[in-house]
Motif scaffolding. Sequence first.
Motif, PDB file in Angstrom:
ATOM      1  N   LEU A  83      -3.544  51.318  58.205  1.00  0.00           N
ATOM      2  CA  LEU A  83      -3.469  50.337  59.494  1.00  0.00           C
ATOM      3  C   LEU A  83      -2.319  51.131  60.283  1.00  0.00           C
ATOM      4  O   LEU A  83      -2.507  51.149  61.243  1.00  0.00           O
ATOM      5  N   PHE A 122      -4.276  53.950  62.041  1.00  0.00           N
ATOM      6  CA  PHE A 122      -5.062  53.219  62.952  1.00  0.00           C
ATOM      7  C   PHE A 122      -4.247  52.977  64.396  1.00  0.00           C
ATOM      8  O   PHE A 122      -4.518  53.269  65.474  1.00  0.00           O
ATOM      9  N   LEU A 123      -3.135  52.159  63.947  1.00  0.00           N
ATOM     10  CA  LEU A 123      -2.195  51.780  65.134  1.00  0.00           C
ATOM     11  C   LEU A 123      -1.552  53.192  65.965  1.00  0.00           C
ATOM     12  O   LEU A 123      -1.647  53.180  67.163  1.00  0.00           O
ATOM     13  N   THR A 160      -2.817  56.201  65.989  1.00  0.00           N
ATOM     14  CA  THR A 160      -3.919  57.171  66.596  1.00  0.00           C
ATOM     15  C   THR A 160      -4.722  56.353  67.774  1.00  0.00           C
ATOM     16  O   THR A 160      -5.345  57.094  68.772  1.00  0.00           O
ATOM     17  N   PHE A 161      -4.918  55.133  67.547  1.00  0.00           N
ATOM     18  CA  PHE A 161      -5.661  54.395  68.738  1.00  0.00           C
ATOM     19  C   PHE A 161      -5.135  53.600  69.455  1.00  0.00           C
ATOM     20  O   PHE A 161      -5.146  53.622  70.663  1.00  0.00           O
ATOM     21  N   VAL A 162      -4.397  52.300  68.794  1.00  0.00           N
ATOM     22  CA  VAL A 162      -3.921  51.333  69.621  1.00  0.00           C
ATOM     23  C   VAL A 162      -2.800  51.620  70.341  1.00  0.00           C
ATOM     24  O   VAL A 162      -2.737  51.432  71.518  1.00  0.00           O
ATOM     25  N   VAL A 163      -1.809  52.302  70.015  1.00  0.00           N
ATOM     26  CA  VAL A 163      -0.741  52.632  70.938  1.00  0.00           C
ATOM     27  C   VAL A 163      -1.029  53.509  72.060  1.00  0.00           C
ATOM     28  O   VAL A 163      -0.587  53.380  73.179  1.00  0.00           O
ATOM     29  N   TYR A 208      -3.870  53.853  73.314  1.00  0.00           N
ATOM     30  CA  TYR A 208      -4.721  52.823  74.543  1.00  0.00           C
ATOM     31  C   TYR A 208      -3.899  51.989  75.067  1.00  0.00           C
ATOM     32  O   TYR A 208      -3.979  51.902  76.300  1.00  0.00           O
ATOM     33  N   TRP A 209      -2.871  51.426  74.597  1.00  0.00           N
ATOM     34  CA  TRP A 209      -1.812  50.486  75.286  1.00  0.00           C
ATOM     35  C   TRP A 209      -0.936  51.191  76.348  1.00  0.00           C
ATOM     36  O   TRP A 209      -0.639  50.736  77.413  1.00  0.00           O
TER      37      TRP A 209
END
Length: 56
Positions: free
Chosen positions: A23, A26-27, A29-32, A34-35
């Motif tokens: 998790l 994922f956060l 490499t992708f979510v942060v 993107y944000w």
Amino acid sequence: MFEFSQYLGFLAFLTILTIGFWLMMFLVTFVVPYWIYGGVKELLQERKANRNTEQA
């Protein structure tokens, strides 16, 4: 060495640790990113809109 309940507890600990690790990966490499990208894009659009209204 281990009793069965200790073995199950150890497996539960490893499962939770593994889920937390993936998790976090994922956060990070992708979510942060993107944000951050979305926030910067929106900020630049607002600045452009403000500049256009001041010139008009």
